[in-house]
Design an enzyme around this catalytic site. Structure first.
Site, PDB file in Angstrom:
ATOM      1  N   GLY A 124       0.675 -24.572  29.593  1.00 16.63           N
ATOM      2  CA  GLY A 124       1.624 -23.862  28.832  1.00 16.63           C
ATOM      3  C   GLY A 124       2.817 -23.512  29.999  1.00 16.63           C
ATOM      4  O   GLY A 124       3.985 -23.443  29.781  1.00 16.63           O
TER       5      GLY A 124
ATOM      6  N   ASP B  31      -3.712 -32.001  37.159  1.00 19.31           N
ATOM      7  CA  ASP B  31      -4.564 -31.584  35.962  1.00 19.31           C
ATOM      8  C   ASP B  31      -5.581 -32.761  35.340  1.00 19.31           C
ATOM      9  O   ASP B  31      -5.392 -33.774  35.361  1.00 19.31           O
ATOM     10  CB  ASP B  31      -3.479 -31.209  34.636  1.00 19.31           C
ATOM     11  CG  ASP B  31      -3.903 -30.203  33.674  1.00 19.31           C
ATOM     12  OD1 ASP B  31      -3.255 -29.363  33.365  1.00 19.31           O
ATOM     13  OD2 ASP B  31      -5.181 -30.404  33.299  1.00 19.31           O
TER      14      ASP B  31
ATOM     15  N   ASN C 194     -10.207 -32.906  38.428  1.00 18.86           N
ATOM     16  CA  ASN C 194     -10.388 -31.484  38.435  1.00 18.86           C
ATOM     17  C   ASN C 194     -10.587 -30.994  39.929  1.00 18.86           C
ATOM     18  O   ASN C 194     -11.326 -31.668  40.711  1.00 18.86           O
ATOM     19  CB  ASN C 194     -11.909 -31.376  37.860  1.00 18.86           C
ATOM     20  CG  ASN C 194     -12.656 -30.047  37.976  1.00 18.86           C
ATOM     21  OD1 ASN C 194     -11.990 -28.993  38.398  1.00 18.86           O
ATOM     22  ND2 ASN C 194     -13.748 -29.661  37.169  1.00 18.86           N
TER      23      ASN C 194
ATOM     24  N   CYS D 206      -3.795 -12.953  50.322  1.00 13.04           N
ATOM     25  CA  CYS D 206      -4.007 -14.202  49.528  1.00 13.04           C
ATOM     26  C   CYS D 206      -4.891 -13.853  48.262  1.00 13.04           C
ATOM     27  O   CYS D 206      -5.049 -12.844  48.009  1.00 13.04           O
ATOM     28  CB  CYS D 206      -4.729 -15.179  50.707  1.00 13.04           C
ATOM     29  SG  CYS D 206      -6.697 -15.056  50.716  1.00 13.04           S
TER      30      CYS D 206
ATOM     31  N   CYS E  84      -7.985 -12.021  49.281  1.00 11.46           N
ATOM     32  CA  CYS E  84      -7.555 -10.728  49.944  1.00 11.46           C
ATOM     33  C   CYS E  84      -7.482  -9.473  48.926  1.00 11.46           C
ATOM     34  O   CYS E  84      -8.123  -8.377  49.404  1.00 11.46           O
ATOM     35  CB  CYS E  84      -6.205 -10.604  50.565  1.00 11.46           C
ATOM     36  SG  CYS E  84      -6.308 -11.434  52.246  1.00 11.46           S
TER      37      CYS E  84
ATOM     38  N   CYS F  27     -11.258 -19.327  21.615  1.00  7.43           N
ATOM     39  CA  CYS F  27      -9.867 -19.621  21.983  1.00  7.43           C
ATOM     40  C   CYS F  27      -8.973 -18.523  22.311  1.00  7.43           C
ATOM     41  O   CYS F  27      -9.096 -17.391  21.647  1.00  7.43           O
ATOM     42  CB  CYS F  27      -9.337 -20.242  20.503  1.00  7.43           C
ATOM     43  SG  CYS F  27      -7.737 -21.010  20.743  1.00  7.43           S
TER      44      CYS F  27
ATOM     45  N   CYS G  18     -10.455 -10.044  54.711  1.00  5.36           N
ATOM     46  CA  CYS G  18     -10.737 -10.940  53.641  1.00  5.36           C
ATOM     47  C   CYS G  18     -11.730 -12.034  53.942  1.00  5.36           C
ATOM     48  O   CYS G  18     -12.282 -12.287  55.021  1.00  5.36           O
ATOM     49  CB  CYS G  18      -9.447 -11.954  53.840  1.00  5.36           C
ATOM     50  SG  CYS G  18      -9.372 -13.046  52.319  1.00  5.36           S
TER      51      CYS G  18
ATOM     52  N   CYS H  17      -8.003 -17.504  56.055  1.00  5.10           N
ATOM     53  CA  CYS H  17      -7.215 -16.510  55.920  1.00  5.10           C
ATOM     54  C   CYS H  17      -7.085 -15.492  57.106  1.00  5.10           C
ATOM     55  O   CYS H  17      -6.076 -15.118  57.509  1.00  5.10           O
ATOM     56  CB  CYS H  17      -7.506 -15.734  54.393  1.00  5.10           C
ATOM     57  SG  CYS H  17      -6.378 -14.223  54.221  1.00  5.10           S
TER      58      CYS H  17
HETATM   59  C1  LIG Z   1     -14.655 -28.759  37.297  1.00  9.69           C
HETATM   60  O1  LIG Z   1     -15.369 -28.947  38.512  1.00  9.69           O
HETATM   61  C2  LIG Z   1     -16.154 -27.732  38.635  1.00  9.69           C
HETATM   62  C3  LIG Z   1     -17.171 -28.029  39.764  1.00  9.69           C
HETATM   63  O2  LIG Z   1     -17.750 -29.193  39.735  1.00  9.69           O
HETATM   64  C4  LIG Z   1     -17.268 -27.478  37.384  1.00  9.69           C
HETATM   65  O3  LIG Z   1     -18.033 -26.168  37.638  1.00  9.69           O
HETATM   66  C5  LIG Z   1     -16.323 -27.141  36.220  1.00  9.69           C
HETATM   67  O4  LIG Z   1     -17.023 -26.928  35.064  1.00  9.69           O
HETATM   68  C6  LIG Z   1     -15.387 -28.276  36.262  1.00  9.69           C
HETATM   69  N1  LIG Z   1     -14.383 -27.982  35.022  1.00  9.69           N
HETATM   70  C7  LIG Z   1     -14.162 -28.927  34.012  1.00  9.69           C
HETATM   71  C8  LIG Z   1     -13.308 -28.443  33.073  1.00  9.69           C
HETATM   72  O5  LIG Z   1     -14.713 -29.934  33.989  1.00  9.69           O
HETATM   73 ZN   LIG Z   2      -7.123 -13.373  52.397  1.00 13.83          ZN
END
Ligand SMILES: *[C@@H]1O[C@H](CO)[C@@H](O)[C@H](O)[C@H]1NC(C)=O
Ligand SMILES: [Zn+2]
Ligand SMILES: *[C@@H]1O[C@H](CO)[C@@H](O)[C@H](O)[C@H]1NC(C)=O
Length: 383
Positions: A75, A96, A142, A218, A221, A242, A295, A300
């Protein structure tokens, strides 16, 4: 002067004629002769256009040299990417793992016919159509998995417009804690400046934050504020649960984020370190947070050491902030925009200035007499 002799439409037409004439002549001398042919009214209108064009052109010229990585094309991220694309950013890297879903059509950017496509693929297609001059690099994975994290680090440190150079800025538009932490870890290790954004799960507040590793707090931090707001977001991603979402809040946060990006990259105005948005009260808190010497992130802490060293080495000269001038430095016309109303001018201005609470000023007052908008300083000096 007043615009009574001609309507604005007529003036616009005349300006277009004059502009065409101007394109034909390249010499400065001709410019001046040419301007002398115009009435004062036309001249001022013409200068307004030129001045605006200069500002815009300079921004367009400059912004196309930058690369921005957008992590999370949901979004906020998709709207952010669209704004940057329309502003003419040089290169966008999109990250993404998710797919476009029909359930998310209350948000901006994606369209129903794109359901089922990966978000990065759908986004690249749309954005390329909007502005084919932008370079795109998309990664449908991911970033928090070990293998992909390494690849992610490699791309933000080498995926710049000029391959091998780092990106100029990383934007976090993700909706969960782990992904934020992954971006934080990567940027701390690389010393990469980034901006974080977020929308609360009740959809009525959000924030943006600028993180300069070693200098400002960060993500690891500052647990009280930022982390507290995001603790619930782990649960946000559960199957079948949701969270509320509003295109309005997401649009506002994306707008604030890109505004801060433009100010940071193009060096104008004040770049916000932290800017909150509370939709219920229309409250926009701002603040700056220093990095925490305790931290948990060792990179960092290392960046903080580096920063301290740099600060110590820096000559103790007071930095004079020059903000307004920058925009006009290449302005061969010598046209100068009159600066915004100062407090003193405000006091001196005619008309009553209402009593306002601290932090609020009026946008403009009615001056005693109408003054010329531009000071055409030195315009003849280089003939
Ligand atoms: C992305 O990868 C992490 C680490 O392996 C995992 O914990 C997480 O569920 C994954 N997210 C998705 C949406 O697949
Ligand atoms: Zn930090
Ligand atoms: C991302 O991770 C997945 C699974 O962990 C792997 O199959 C894929 O090759 C990785 N992609 C990159 C570019 O590293």
């Amino acid at each position: 002067f007043v615009f009574t002799m001609a309507t604005v439409e007529e003036l616009k037409l005349r300006v277009r004629e004059l502009e065409n004439e101007l394109i034909k002549c390249k010499q400065k001398q001709y410019h001046v002769t040419f301007m002398l042919l115009m009435s004062k009214c036309e001249l001022v209108y013409f200068l307004t256009l030129i001045c605006m064009n200069f500002v815009l052109q300079m921004f367009v010229q400059k912004i196309r040299t930058f690369t921005v990585a957008v992590v999370g094309v949901g979004g906020v991220g998709s709207v952010t990417a669209e704004m940057l694309t329309r502003c003419g950013i040089g290169k966008l890297l999109l990250f993404d793992y998710d797919k476009v879903e029909l359930a998310n059509m209350n948000r901006l950017f994606f369209q129903p016919h794109q359901a089922g496509l990966s978000k990065v693929e759908a986004a690249e297609h749309t954005l390329r159509n909007i502005n084919p001059d932008v370079s795109f690099e998309t990664h449908n994975y991911n970033i928090t998995t070990m293998e992909n994290f390494t690849h992610f680090m490699d791309r933000i440190s080498h995926g710049g417009l000029e391959e091998g150079k780092p990106v100029d800025l990383v934007l976090s538009c993700v909706d969960n804690f782990e992904a934020r932490m992954a971006i934080n870890t990567a940027c701390n290790e690389l010393g990469q400046i980034w901006m974080e954004s977020g929308v609360s799960e009740n959809a009525v507040s959000g924030h943006i934050q600028l993180i300069i590793p070693g200098e400002t707090a960060c993500f690891a931090c500052a647990p009280p504020l930022v982390v507290a707001a995001n603790i619930d977001e782990k649960t946000l991603k559960r199957e079948g649960v949701c969270a509320a979402s509003l295109p309005t809040t997401m649009g506002v946060v994306a707008g604030l984020l890109v505004q801060n990006v433009l100010k940071y990259l193009l060096k104008f105005g004040t770049v916000s370190y932290y800017l909150g948005y509370n939709a219920m009260q229309d409250f926009f808190p701002t603040m700056a947070m220093k990095a925490n010497p305790q931290c948990n992130d060792r990179y960092c802490r290392r960046q903080q050491e580096e920063y301290k060293k740099q600060e110590a080495e820096r000559p103790k000269v007071k930095v004079v902030e020059v903000e307004e001038e920058v925009v006009h430095e290449d302005n061969e016309w010598g046209i100068e925009l009159v600066s915004e109303v100062t407090d003193a001018e405000l006091q001196a201005a005619s008309g009553s200035v209402p009593d306002l609470p601290e932090g609020i000023t009026v946008a403009y007052t009615i001056p005693a007499k109408v003054s010329v908008v531009y000071s055409v300083k030195d315009i003849y000096s280089n003939v």
